[in-house]
Design a protein around this motif. Structure first.
Motif, PDB file in Angstrom:
ATOM      1  N   THR A   1      10.158  -8.522   4.433  1.00  0.00           N
ATOM      2  CA  THR A   1      10.771  -9.302   3.369  1.00  0.00           C
ATOM      3  C   THR A   1      10.324  -8.859   1.985  1.00  0.00           C
ATOM      4  OG1 THR A   1       9.019 -10.960   3.569  1.00  0.00           O
ATOM      5  CG2 THR A   1      11.058 -11.350   4.803  1.00  0.00           C
ATOM      6  N   ASP A   2       9.419  -7.897   1.912  1.00  0.00           N
ATOM      7  CA  ASP A   2       8.841  -7.492   0.634  1.00  0.00           C
ATOM      8  C   ASP A   2       8.748  -5.977   0.531  1.00  0.00           C
ATOM      9  OD1 ASP A   2       7.465 -10.130  -0.731  1.00  0.00           O
ATOM     10  OD2 ASP A   2       7.483 -10.266   1.448  1.00  0.00           O
TER      11      ASP A   2
ATOM     12  N   PRO B   1      10.257 -11.264  -7.684  1.00  0.00           N
ATOM     13  CA  PRO B   1      10.403 -12.051  -6.450  1.00  0.00           C
ATOM     14  C   PRO B   1      11.672 -12.905  -6.455  1.00  0.00           C
ATOM     15  CG  PRO B   1       8.159 -12.179  -7.289  1.00  0.00           C
ATOM     16  CD  PRO B   1       8.970 -11.504  -8.346  1.00  0.00           C
TER      17      PRO B   1
ATOM     18  N   LYS C   1       5.527  -5.521   5.426  1.00  0.00           N
ATOM     19  CA  LYS C   1       6.223  -6.800   5.599  1.00  0.00           C
ATOM     20  C   LYS C   1       7.690  -6.627   5.216  1.00  0.00           C
ATOM     21  CE  LYS C   1       5.878 -11.657   4.105  1.00  0.00           C
ATOM     22  NZ  LYS C   1       5.902 -12.202   5.476  1.00  0.00           N
TER      23      LYS C   1
ATOM     24  N   THR D   1      11.418  -5.409  -8.896  1.00  0.00           N
ATOM     25  CA  THR D   1      10.657  -6.059  -7.827  1.00  0.00           C
ATOM     26  C   THR D   1      10.361  -7.520  -8.154  1.00  0.00           C
ATOM     27  OG1 THR D   1       8.570  -5.265  -8.780  1.00  0.00           O
ATOM     28  CG2 THR D   1       9.577  -3.914  -7.044  1.00  0.00           C
TER      29      THR D   1
ATOM     30  N   SER E   1       4.228  -3.673  -0.295  1.00  0.00           N
ATOM     31  CA  SER E   1       4.861  -4.980  -0.456  1.00  0.00           C
ATOM     32  C   SER E   1       4.693  -5.580  -1.841  1.00  0.00           C
ATOM     33  CB  SER E   1       4.310  -5.957   0.588  1.00  0.00           C
ATOM     34  OG  SER E   1       4.738  -5.588   1.884  1.00  0.00           O
TER      35      SER E   1
ATOM     36  N   SER F   1       2.311  -6.306  -3.590  1.00  0.00           N
ATOM     37  CA  SER F   1       1.085  -7.072  -3.837  1.00  0.00           C
ATOM     38  C   SER F   1       0.059  -6.673  -2.792  1.00  0.00           C
ATOM     39  CB  SER F   1       1.347  -8.579  -3.752  1.00  0.00           C
ATOM     40  OG  SER F   1       0.115  -9.294  -3.768  1.00  0.00           O
TER      41      SER F   1
ATOM     42  N   LEU G   1      -0.401  -8.976   0.379  1.00  0.00           N
ATOM     43  CA  LEU G   1       0.582  -9.043   1.457  1.00  0.00           C
ATOM     44  C   LEU G   1       0.421  -7.858   2.401  1.00  0.00           C
ATOM     45  CD1 LEU G   1       3.769  -9.945  -0.639  1.00  0.00           C
ATOM     46  CD2 LEU G   1       2.440 -11.500   0.804  1.00  0.00           C
TER      47      LEU G   1
ATOM     48  N   GLY H   1      11.587 -13.086  -0.827  1.00  0.00           N
ATOM     49  CA  GLY H   1      10.359 -12.310  -0.925  1.00  0.00           C
ATOM     50  C   GLY H   1      10.414 -11.430  -2.156  1.00  0.00           C
ATOM     51  N   THR H   2      10.186 -10.128  -1.960  1.00  0.00           N
ATOM     52  CA  THR H   2      10.183  -9.185  -3.087  1.00  0.00           C
ATOM     53  C   THR H   2      11.156  -8.049  -2.804  1.00  0.00           C
ATOM     54  OG1 THR H   2       7.834  -9.659  -3.427  1.00  0.00           O
ATOM     55  CG2 THR H   2       8.744  -7.737  -4.553  1.00  0.00           C
TER      56      THR H   2
ATOM     57  N   ARG I   1      14.020  -5.233   3.232  1.00  0.00           N
ATOM     58  CA  ARG I   1      14.589  -5.098   1.894  1.00  0.00           C
ATOM     59  C   ARG I   1      14.935  -3.640   1.593  1.00  0.00           C
ATOM     60  NH1 ARG I   1      13.753 -10.006  -0.689  1.00  0.00           N
ATOM     61  NH2 ARG I   1      15.662  -9.327  -1.740  1.00  0.00           N
TER      62      ARG I   1
END
Length: 571
Positions: A217-218, A35, A215, A33, A206, A208, A211, A39-40, A241
């Motif tokens: 992108t993560d 980044p 989301k 994971t 995500s 974190s 966030l 993103g992640t 992702r």
């Protein structure tokens, strides 16, 4: 390898004391994971190798769980293996399954993502509940950690996004909701009792707490706006992702469903039918889903076929798009593989163990080697040829792509040089003079024989069924009964889309080896039906058994829906 352990006192030889033995698999599993510029990511790695996940969510295989035995579990895992899956996610709203399931997955090479059993709700963290939850988690980790198939622990299902996005905070008014379990209790238990396996706090997640948990992108996402609110083409609004849940409904096989639904007349909105619908306003969502794509059904038989077909189309559309984003996207876990009751639901295999058209779509779109035509990520051309190679052998060659009329006349073609690395993907722009055509009368065809074994021909429709001039009488068929069923051979005089044999309607014991077969003009295909004995030709050739999208452009088949009860239909 199997390890046997015999207890004994220090310095003494083992005696006839009770022993413990269990197969042991040696491998490492991590989740990457770190980044990146987008993103992640969420990358599952086994023995240092990235895994492109092709998976499904698992629910208890029967509402009465004591009826599920090892033989039934073995058949369900076979459903996953034969559909080219490599992971099952044991959903947090279900149960910690019996050891037999994990043992079967270990033998068959299926990874298991295991949720802790907290799902879709806020959970108090006071001792009266926390003590029980911790004890249950410790027991589960201790029991399940011995299984090689187990790859990942996940803290919950949808509780993080519930807290963040579903209005829980206002309702709870400061009361505890479960965050301590996911961020403290469970990771501590895994670190203590199963430190070789990765843990994530929940899904979606995500990576974190700062966030949005969903989301795209993560980390992982759950995509449910399509089923609940939008057309299936809206899958392309996401750039995920990793997709850990998404699904679209369709009814169980005809025999499975109407063995328990007895509304007179049969009606999608009949009382018993709605009792066997798993979603709120589910049949309205089915209608909203098929209306832009397929002709409106006028019989219960056509309703059943249209909704099954649309389920398969929607999920195949989503997965082919998500997979085309590789390596940015690293996996999809469809909702759901199996079912616990005879219902209209998201399952690919129904409660009576019959494979729905969706299952065959999953087998195709989860093929390790897959080619698909997709809108470009950059540029102003119309389509890209995306070639995915989830094998250890690189491939290269010249791919012929052509646009042809339904009668077989080639209108345009191109030859594209394609190089695909092992465990990699390639994206090549398709010339617009090939990609642009008459969707009502033309299709795109890509032949990938030059790339080696494992790639199926791509037949790409330029329009939905409602917008195509499909001939409802274009299919010729013959049947040869066998000792255990029948062999059906079909030949297309012009283009025929999505040939499906509803085998259980020919014989309740029967299954078929393939479905959703689209045939170019002059092409033939063979379907093997297998049951408890010979199946007569007339039963296989009945219009409610031998189906296709073309057929939906002709006379309705079967028993009229109440609104069409005075109209003539084809028996």
């Amino acid at each position: 390898m199997t390890v046997a352990v015999e207890p004994c006192e220090p310095g003494e030889r083992p005696t006839a004391s009770p022993t413990w033995s269990h197969p042991v698999g040696f491998r490492t599993v991590t989740v990457h994971t770190a980044p990146d510029e987008h993103g992640t990511p969420f990358v599952l790695r086994v023995n240092g190798r990235d895994v492109q996940v092709r998976g499904a969510n698992w629910i208890p295989d029967d509402a009465f769980v004591t009826r599920v035995d090892a033989a039934r579990l073995k058949r369900r895992v076979a459903d996953a293996v034969e559909a080219n899956m490599n992971l099952l996610r044991i959903w947090g709203g279900g149960m910690y399954e019996s050891d037999e399931l994990y043992e079967i997955c270990s033998r068959e090479g299926i990874l298991v993502w295991q949720d802790f059993l907290l799902a879709c709700a806020a959970y108090a963290e006071e001792p009266w509940l926390a003590d029980e939850i911790e004890a249950e988690a410790r027991e589960a980790v201790t029991r399940l950690s011995k299984h090689a198939a187990l790859a990942l622990w996940c803290g919950n299902n949808e509780n993080l996004v519930g807290w963040a996005d579903w209005g829980w905070r206002a309702s709870l008014q400061g009361r505890t909701w479960g965050g301590g379990y996911y961020l403290e209790t469970f990771p501590a238990i895994v670190a203590e009792l199963d430190p070789t396996r990765p843990y994530i706090p929940g899904s979606p997640f995500s990576a974190s707490t700062l966030l949005d948990p969903n989301k795209d992108t993560d980390g992982t996402v759950h995509v449910w706006d399509v089923w609940n609110e939008k057309d299936d083409t809206s899958y392309r609004e996401w750039r995920p992702r990793f997709v850990a849940e998404f699904g679209f409904q369709g009814p169980a096989a005809w025999t499975t469903l109407f063995d328990v639904v007895h509304d007179v007349p049969a009606d999608p909105f009949g009382h018993e039918m709605l009792v066997h619908q798993k979603a709120n306003q589910g049949n309205l969502k089915l209608e909203r889903g098929y209306t832009p794509h397929l002709p409106a059904p006028r019989t219960i038989d056509d309703w059943h076929f249209v909704t099954q077909l649309n389920q398969a189309h929607a999920i195949a559309f989503g997965i082919s798009y998500f997979r085309s984003l590789a390596p940015y996207n690293t996996g999809t876990v469809v909702w759901q593989l199996n079912d616990d009751w005879p219902v209209v639901s998201w399952a690919a295999v129904d409660y009576a163990e019959r494979r729905k058209p969706l299952w065959y779509a999953l087998r195709d779109v989860y093929a390790p080697r897959l080619a698909t035509l997709q809108p470009p990520l950059t540029g102003d051309h119309r389509l890209d040829l995306v070639v995915l190679n989830d094998t250890d052998e690189a491939c290269d060659g010249e791919v012929r792509v052509r646009r042809e009329m339904f009668d077989g006349e080639v209108r345009a073609e191109a030859r594209l040089a394609v190089v695909v690395p092992a465990r990699g993907a390639a994206r090549v722009a398709l010339p617009d003079h090939v990609a642009t055509g008459d969707g009502a009368r033309e299709v795109l065809v890509a032949d990938l024989d030059a790339l080696g074994k494992g790639f199926a021909r791509v037949v790409h429709d330029l329009a939905d069924v409602v917008g195509q001039d499909l001939d409802p009488e274009a299919l010729d068929a013959r049947v040869e009964p066998t000792a255990t069923g029948a062999v059906l051979t079909v030949t297309a005089r012009t283009y025929v889309r999505d040939v499906v044999v509803l085998a259980d309607r020919a014989d309740a014991s029967a299954a078929v080896d393939r479905a959703l077969v689209s045939l170019l003009a002059g092409a033939s295909a063979t379907f093997a039906l297998t049951g408890d004995g010979p199946i007569e030709a007339d039963a296989v050739l009945a219009p409610h058994v031998l189906r296709s999208a073309n057929q939906l452009k002709g006379a309705p088949v079967g028993t009229p829906l109440p609104a069409f009860a005075t109209q003539e239909v084809d028996a």
